[in-house]
Motif scaffolding. Structure first.
Motif, PDB file in Angstrom:
ATOM      1  N   GLY A  38      99.905  75.746 -13.308  1.00 10.74           N
ATOM      2  CA  GLY A  38      99.229  74.981 -14.347  1.00 10.74           C
ATOM      3  C   GLY A  38      98.032  74.193 -13.864  1.00 10.74           C
ATOM      4  O   GLY A  38      97.370  73.511 -14.651  1.00 10.74           O
ATOM      5  N   THR A  39      97.719  74.284 -12.566  1.00 10.67           N
ATOM      6  CA  THR A  39      96.578  73.556 -12.024  1.00 10.67           C
ATOM      7  C   THR A  39      95.282  74.106 -12.599  1.00 10.67           C
ATOM      8  O   THR A  39      95.047  75.311 -12.595  1.00 10.67           O
ATOM      9  CB  THR A  39      96.550  73.645 -10.484  1.00 10.67           C
ATOM     10  N   LYS A  40      94.439  73.202 -13.101  1.00 11.77           N
ATOM     11  CA  LYS A  40      93.130  73.556 -13.665  1.00 11.77           C
ATOM     12  C   LYS A  40      91.985  73.066 -12.785  1.00 11.77           C
ATOM     13  O   LYS A  40      90.913  73.654 -12.771  1.00 11.77           O
ATOM     14  CB  LYS A  40      92.960  72.958 -15.064  1.00 11.77           C
ATOM     15  N   LYS A  41      92.219  71.950 -12.078  1.00  7.94           N
ATOM     16  CA  LYS A  41      91.194  71.371 -11.221  1.00  7.94           C
ATOM     17  C   LYS A  41      91.837  70.856  -9.942  1.00  7.94           C
ATOM     18  O   LYS A  41      93.018  70.519  -9.919  1.00  7.94           O
ATOM     19  CB  LYS A  41      90.486  70.214 -11.919  1.00  7.94           C
ATOM     20  N   LEU A  42      91.016  70.761  -8.883  1.00  7.00           N
ATOM     21  CA  LEU A  42      91.429  70.164  -7.615  1.00  7.00           C
ATOM     22  C   LEU A  42      90.486  69.005  -7.317  1.00  7.00           C
ATOM     23  O   LEU A  42      89.267  69.174  -7.346  1.00  7.00           O
ATOM     24  CB  LEU A  42      91.355  71.191  -6.479  1.00  7.00           C
ATOM     25  N   ALA A  43      91.054  67.835  -7.041  1.00  4.75           N
ATOM     26  CA  ALA A  43      90.265  66.650  -6.717  1.00  4.75           C
ATOM     27  C   ALA A  43      90.414  66.369  -5.226  1.00  4.75           C
ATOM     28  O   ALA A  43      91.526  66.109  -4.749  1.00  4.75           O
ATOM     29  CB  ALA A  43      90.735  65.453  -7.534  1.00  4.75           C
ATOM     30  N   PHE A  44      89.314  66.435  -4.489  1.00  5.72           N
ATOM     31  CA  PHE A  44      89.285  66.233  -3.042  1.00  5.72           C
ATOM     32  C   PHE A  44      88.765  64.838  -2.745  1.00  5.72           C
ATOM     33  O   PHE A  44      87.795  64.388  -3.353  1.00  5.72           O
ATOM     34  CB  PHE A  44      88.344  67.247  -2.381  1.00  5.72           C
ATOM     35  N   ASN A  45      89.395  64.147  -1.773  1.00  7.42           N
ATOM     36  CA  ASN A  45      88.931  62.827  -1.356  1.00  7.42           C
ATOM     37  C   ASN A  45      89.205  62.649   0.126  1.00  7.42           C
ATOM     38  O   ASN A  45      90.273  63.009   0.618  1.00  7.42           O
ATOM     39  CB  ASN A  45      89.634  61.726  -2.147  1.00  7.42           C
ATOM     40  N   LEU A  46      88.227  62.084   0.845  1.00  7.91           N
ATOM     41  CA  LEU A  46      88.354  61.822   2.277  1.00  7.91           C
ATOM     42  C   LEU A  46      88.356  60.328   2.522  1.00  7.91           C
ATOM     43  O   LEU A  46      87.517  59.605   1.991  1.00  7.91           O
ATOM     44  CB  LEU A  46      87.180  62.455   3.040  1.00  7.91           C
ATOM     45  N   GLU A  47      89.303  59.864   3.343  1.00 12.88           N
ATOM     46  CA  GLU A  47      89.434  58.441   3.658  1.00 12.88           C
ATOM     47  C   GLU A  47      89.538  58.248   5.168  1.00 12.88           C
ATOM     48  O   GLU A  47      90.257  58.984   5.845  1.00 12.88           O
ATOM     49  CB  GLU A  47      90.689  57.884   2.989  1.00 12.88           C
ATOM     50  N   ASP A  48      88.829  57.253   5.692  1.00 14.95           N
ATOM     51  CA  ASP A  48      88.934  56.858   7.096  1.00 14.95           C
ATOM     52  C   ASP A  48      90.131  55.930   7.208  1.00 14.95           C
ATOM     53  O   ASP A  48      90.132  54.828   6.655  1.00 14.95           O
ATOM     54  CB  ASP A  48      87.648  56.147   7.533  1.00 14.95           C
TER      55      ASP A  48
END
Length: 116
Positions: free
Chosen positions: A42-52
């Motif tokens: 059911g995934t429609k979008k992927l949200a990517f985030n990078l954190e230090d």
């Protein structure tokens, strides 16, 4: 016959050819590649985030359409590069699987050190 449980959502990231940055002022880049597995149905979008993780700094990320692909090539996800001013830092990529209406269906995290 036993049916195994679905594979857990996971991801791996390679930095790719991002320019070396060690002065604390990140560059905008899009050179990382991602391998995905167990993306929730059911995934429609992927949200990517990078954190230090060592400096509590959000390097941003991007949300992209998901069409069943298991790899995301360089050039797709735009973010602020790792750029520790004081040696190696640990960074964490978080990928959130989003369904209809933006509902979070799963989350995959992976840590990487930078510089390599």
């Amino acid at each position: 016959m036993l049916v195994g449980s679905p594979k857990a959502f996971s991801q791996e990231c390679e930095w790719g050819n991002i320019p070396l940055c060690d002065h604390g002022d990140p560059n905008r880049v899009n050179q990382s590649t991602f391998k995905l597995s167990g993306v929730p149905s059911g995934t429609k979008k992927l949200a990517f985030n990078l954190e230090d993780l060592d400096a509590d700094y959000d390097h941003e990320g991007e949300t992209i359409a998901y069409n069943g692909q298991n790899s995301i090539p360089a050039g797709v996800v735009d973010y602020l590069s790792p750029c520790p001013p004081d040696g190696n830092h640990d960074y964490q990529w978080t990928v959130r699987a989003l369904g209809s209406g933006g509902k979070e269906l799963g989350k995959a995290k992976a840590k990487r050190s930078y510089p390599k």
